[in-house]
Design a protein around this motif. Structure first.
Motif, PDB file in Angstrom:
ATOM      1  N   GLY A 165      10.018  10.469 -18.047  1.00 26.35           N
ATOM      2  CA  GLY A 165      10.056  10.910 -16.657  1.00 26.35           C
ATOM      3  C   GLY A 165      11.332  10.626 -15.898  1.00 26.35           C
ATOM      4  N   GLY A 166      12.438  10.389 -16.575  1.00 24.71           N
ATOM      5  CA  GLY A 166      13.710  10.208 -15.882  1.00 24.71           C
ATOM      6  C   GLY A 166      13.709   9.032 -14.918  1.00 24.71           C
ATOM      7  N   PRO A 167      14.334   9.187 -13.734  1.00 20.34           N
ATOM      8  CA  PRO A 167      14.418   8.070 -12.790  1.00 20.34           C
ATOM      9  C   PRO A 167      13.060   7.543 -12.337  1.00 20.34           C
ATOM     10  CG  PRO A 167      16.000   9.766 -12.213  1.00 20.34           C
ATOM     11  CD  PRO A 167      15.137  10.334 -13.313  1.00 20.34           C
ATOM     12  N   LYS A 168      12.091   8.421 -12.111  1.00 18.84           N
ATOM     13  CA  LYS A 168      10.766   7.941 -11.698  1.00 18.84           C
ATOM     14  C   LYS A 168      10.111   7.153 -12.826  1.00 18.84           C
ATOM     15  CE  LYS A 168       9.781  11.354  -8.171  1.00 18.84           C
ATOM     16  NZ  LYS A 168       8.858  12.379  -7.689  1.00 18.84           N
ATOM     17  N   GLY A 169      10.285   7.625 -14.054  1.00 15.61           N
ATOM     18  CA  GLY A 169       9.757   6.894 -15.204  1.00 15.61           C
ATOM     19  C   GLY A 169      10.437   5.557 -15.372  1.00 15.61           C
ATOM     20  N   SER A 170      11.727   5.513 -15.055  1.00 18.63           N
ATOM     21  CA  SER A 170      12.467   4.258 -15.123  1.00 18.63           C
ATOM     22  C   SER A 170      11.886   3.249 -14.137  1.00 18.63           C
ATOM     23  CB  SER A 170      13.942   4.519 -14.828  1.00 18.63           C
ATOM     24  OG  SER A 170      14.680   3.338 -14.930  1.00 18.63           O
ATOM     25  N   ALA A 171      11.526   3.712 -12.957  1.00 18.72           N
ATOM     26  CA  ALA A 171      10.913   2.823 -11.961  1.00 18.72           C
ATOM     27  C   ALA A 171       9.572   2.294 -12.463  1.00 18.72           C
ATOM     28  CB  ALA A 171      10.735   3.564 -10.631  1.00 18.72           C
ATOM     29  N   LEU A 172       8.784   3.158 -13.103  1.00 18.50           N
ATOM     30  CA  LEU A 172       7.504   2.709 -13.674  1.00 18.50           C
ATOM     31  C   LEU A 172       7.739   1.690 -14.783  1.00 18.50           C
ATOM     32  CD1 LEU A 172       5.550   6.091 -13.873  1.00 18.50           C
ATOM     33  CD2 LEU A 172       5.111   4.182 -12.312  1.00 18.50           C
ATOM     34  N   ALA A 173       8.765   1.914 -15.608  1.00 16.78           N
ATOM     35  CA  ALA A 173       9.085   0.978 -16.686  1.00 16.78           C
ATOM     36  C   ALA A 173       9.463  -0.390 -16.117  1.00 16.78           C
ATOM     37  CB  ALA A 173      10.216   1.537 -17.551  1.00 16.78           C
ATOM     38  N   ILE A 174      10.225  -0.392 -15.056  1.00 16.27           N
ATOM     39  CA  ILE A 174      10.615  -1.666 -14.431  1.00 16.27           C
ATOM     40  C   ILE A 174       9.387  -2.385 -13.886  1.00 16.27           C
ATOM     41  CG2 ILE A 174      11.859  -2.680 -12.477  1.00 16.27           C
ATOM     42  CD1 ILE A 174      14.075  -0.538 -13.059  1.00 16.27           C
ATOM     43  N   MET A 175       8.478  -1.643 -13.254  1.00 16.68           N
ATOM     44  CA  MET A 175       7.262  -2.284 -12.734  1.00 16.68           C
ATOM     45  C   MET A 175       6.414  -2.840 -13.877  1.00 16.68           C
ATOM     46  SD  MET A 175       7.469  -2.528  -9.593  1.00 16.68           S
ATOM     47  CE  MET A 175       5.907  -3.358  -9.495  1.00 16.68           C
TER      48      MET A 175
ATOM     49  N   SER B 218       4.181  -7.338 -16.911  1.00 16.91           N
ATOM     50  CA  SER B 218       3.901  -7.916 -18.220  1.00 16.91           C
ATOM     51  C   SER B 218       4.925  -8.954 -18.664  1.00 16.91           C
ATOM     52  CB  SER B 218       3.795  -6.822 -19.280  1.00 16.91           C
ATOM     53  OG  SER B 218       5.004  -6.108 -19.382  1.00 16.91           O
ATOM     54  N   GLY B 219       6.079  -9.005 -18.042  1.00 11.53           N
ATOM     55  CA  GLY B 219       7.101  -9.980 -18.424  1.00 11.53           C
ATOM     56  C   GLY B 219       7.356 -11.029 -17.364  1.00 11.53           C
ATOM     57  N   VAL B 220       7.832 -10.584 -16.216  1.00 11.49           N
ATOM     58  CA  VAL B 220       8.194 -11.534 -15.152  1.00 11.49           C
ATOM     59  C   VAL B 220       6.982 -12.342 -14.700  1.00 11.49           C
ATOM     60  CG1 VAL B 220       9.123 -11.762 -12.814  1.00 11.49           C
ATOM     61  CG2 VAL B 220      10.122 -10.075 -14.384  1.00 11.49           C
ATOM     62  N   LEU B 221       5.886 -11.656 -14.325  1.00  9.48           N
ATOM     63  CA  LEU B 221       4.708 -12.359 -13.801  1.00  9.48           C
ATOM     64  C   LEU B 221       3.998 -13.198 -14.857  1.00  9.48           C
ATOM     65  CD1 LEU B 221       3.096  -9.715 -11.425  1.00  9.48           C
ATOM     66  CD2 LEU B 221       4.111 -11.900 -10.776  1.00  9.48           C
ATOM     67  N   SER B 222       4.048 -12.771 -16.123  1.00 11.02           N
ATOM     68  CA  SER B 222       3.329 -13.507 -17.171  1.00 11.02           C
ATOM     69  C   SER B 222       4.114 -14.714 -17.683  1.00 11.02           C
ATOM     70  CB  SER B 222       3.017 -12.569 -18.342  1.00 11.02           C
ATOM     71  OG  SER B 222       4.193 -12.296 -19.071  1.00 11.02           O
TER      72      SER B 222
ATOM     73  N   GLY C 287       4.705 -10.345 -23.444  1.00  7.28           N
ATOM     74  CA  GLY C 287       3.658 -10.530 -22.453  1.00  7.28           C
ATOM     75  C   GLY C 287       2.786  -9.296 -22.357  1.00  7.28           C
ATOM     76  N   HIS C 288       1.659  -9.453 -21.703  1.00  3.35           N
ATOM     77  CA  HIS C 288       0.726  -8.343 -21.535  1.00  3.35           C
ATOM     78  C   HIS C 288       0.252  -8.309 -20.090  1.00  3.35           C
ATOM     79  CE1 HIS C 288       0.556  -7.752 -25.848  1.00  3.35           C
ATOM     80  NE2 HIS C 288       0.481  -9.065 -25.956  1.00  3.35           N
ATOM     81  N   PHE C 289      -0.060  -7.119 -19.638  1.00  2.00           N
ATOM     82  CA  PHE C 289      -0.622  -6.936 -18.306  1.00  2.00           C
ATOM     83  C   PHE C 289      -1.878  -6.099 -18.464  1.00  2.00           C
ATOM     84  CE2 PHE C 289      -0.917  -4.284 -14.406  1.00  2.00           C
ATOM     85  CZ  PHE C 289      -1.221  -5.297 -13.519  1.00  2.00           C
ATOM     86  N   LEU C 290      -3.004  -6.655 -18.087  1.00  2.00           N
ATOM     87  CA  LEU C 290      -4.284  -5.966 -18.214  1.00  2.00           C
ATOM     88  C   LEU C 290      -4.900  -5.801 -16.835  1.00  2.00           C
ATOM     89  CD1 LEU C 290      -5.641  -8.090 -21.179  1.00  2.00           C
ATOM     90  CD2 LEU C 290      -4.508  -5.882 -21.323  1.00  2.00           C
ATOM     91  N   VAL C 291      -5.542  -4.681 -16.625  1.00  2.00           N
ATOM     92  CA  VAL C 291      -6.240  -4.419 -15.365  1.00  2.00           C
ATOM     93  C   VAL C 291      -7.673  -4.056 -15.707  1.00  2.00           C
ATOM     94  CG1 VAL C 291      -6.381  -2.937 -13.342  1.00  2.00           C
ATOM     95  CG2 VAL C 291      -4.157  -3.552 -14.243  1.00  2.00           C
ATOM     96  N   ALA C 292      -8.613  -4.672 -15.045  1.00  2.00           N
ATOM     97  CA  ALA C 292     -10.025  -4.333 -15.210  1.00  2.00           C
ATOM     98  C   ALA C 292     -10.535  -3.814 -13.873  1.00  2.00           C
ATOM     99  CB  ALA C 292     -10.816  -5.553 -15.646  1.00  2.00           C
ATOM    100  N   ILE C 293     -11.117  -2.645 -13.898  1.00  2.00           N
ATOM    101  CA  ILE C 293     -11.630  -2.035 -12.667  1.00  2.00           C
ATOM    102  C   ILE C 293     -13.104  -1.735 -12.853  1.00  2.00           C
ATOM    103  CG2 ILE C 293     -11.460  -0.046 -11.115  1.00  2.00           C
ATOM    104  CD1 ILE C 293      -8.507   0.153 -11.913  1.00  2.00           C
ATOM    105  N   LYS C 294     -13.891  -2.101 -11.863  1.00  2.00           N
ATOM    106  CA  LYS C 294     -15.326  -1.838 -11.881  1.00  2.00           C
ATOM    107  C   LYS C 294     -15.577  -0.633 -10.976  1.00  2.00           C
ATOM    108  CE  LYS C 294     -19.585  -4.618 -11.515  1.00  2.00           C
ATOM    109  NZ  LYS C 294     -20.472  -3.567 -11.183  1.00  2.00           N
ATOM    110  N   PRO C 295     -15.641   0.570 -11.567  1.00  2.00           N
ATOM    111  CA  PRO C 295     -15.735   1.787 -10.746  1.00  2.00           C
ATOM    112  C   PRO C 295     -16.905   1.800  -9.780  1.00  2.00           C
ATOM    113  CG  PRO C 295     -15.401   2.351 -13.052  1.00  2.00           C
ATOM    114  CD  PRO C 295     -15.636   0.874 -12.993  1.00  2.00           C
TER     115      PRO C 295
END
Length: 172
Positions: A49-59, A64-68, A89-97
């Motif tokens: 996704g170009g620049p927008k994808g780059s922003a998602l990659a940084i997040m 998964s890296g900085v916060l963990s 590192g890993h980043f997991l999200v659990a959502i209870k719909p």
């Protein structure tokens, strides 16, 4: 999920198989586009996704890296380098719909989204549109029925590892 155009593992697989990678997946160490997996591994994967994808990659790197507290910013060890821990590192999200709506409403809404995605008008030459993860799910079902196809080079690499631990060797 790899935030790059393709997962780095696909580059390693192409290298093992002696295959080229598609254009647009990576840059070499000098920042030039490459189809050579070895050069790609010495360079950088391109973000989806170009620049927008780059922003998602940084997040994703932040979560998964900085916060963990694990490696980030390109410092995760190569998975084929046994000299030190990968520090991945890993980043997991659990959502209870059903905290937001009834489970039945959620399922109906997800089915509607699925039908809209796969039912879109297709570009010439496209037979089917897949929902994210659907190709992998279908591949898993096929592999469970018919097995995993390996090249001789992959079998040799697995047998080299098996010899190190005294495990039975695979037959080509």
């Amino acid at each position: 999920m790899a935030p790059s155009v393709a997962a780095r593992g696909k580059i390693y697989k192409a290298k093992r198989r002696g295959e080229a990678i598609p254009e647009g997946w990576a840059l070499d160490g000098e920042g030039k586009p490459t189809t050579d997996p070895e050069a790609a591994l010495g360079g950088v994967m391109l973000p989806m996704g170009g620049p927008k994808g780059s922003a998602l990659a940084i997040m994703m790197d932040v979560f998964s890296g900085v916060l963990s507290g694990s490696a980030f910013a390109g410092h995760v060890t190569n998975p084929y380098d046994p000299s030190k821990p990968a520090d991945v590192g890993h980043f997991l999200v659990a959502i209870k719909p059903d905290l937001f709506m009834s489970l039945e409403d959620f399922k109906e809404r997800m089915d509607y989204l699925y039908q809209r995605v796969i039912g879109c008008e297709k570009m010439a030459g496209v037979e089917r549109i897949y929902f994210p993860g659907e190709i992998e799910q279908l591949t898993q079902e096929e592999r469970l029925k018919s097995g995993i196809p390996y090249t001789n080079g992959e079998i040799e690499a697995l047998n080299n590892e098996a010899k190190k631990v005294g495990a039975d060797l695979l037959k080509c």
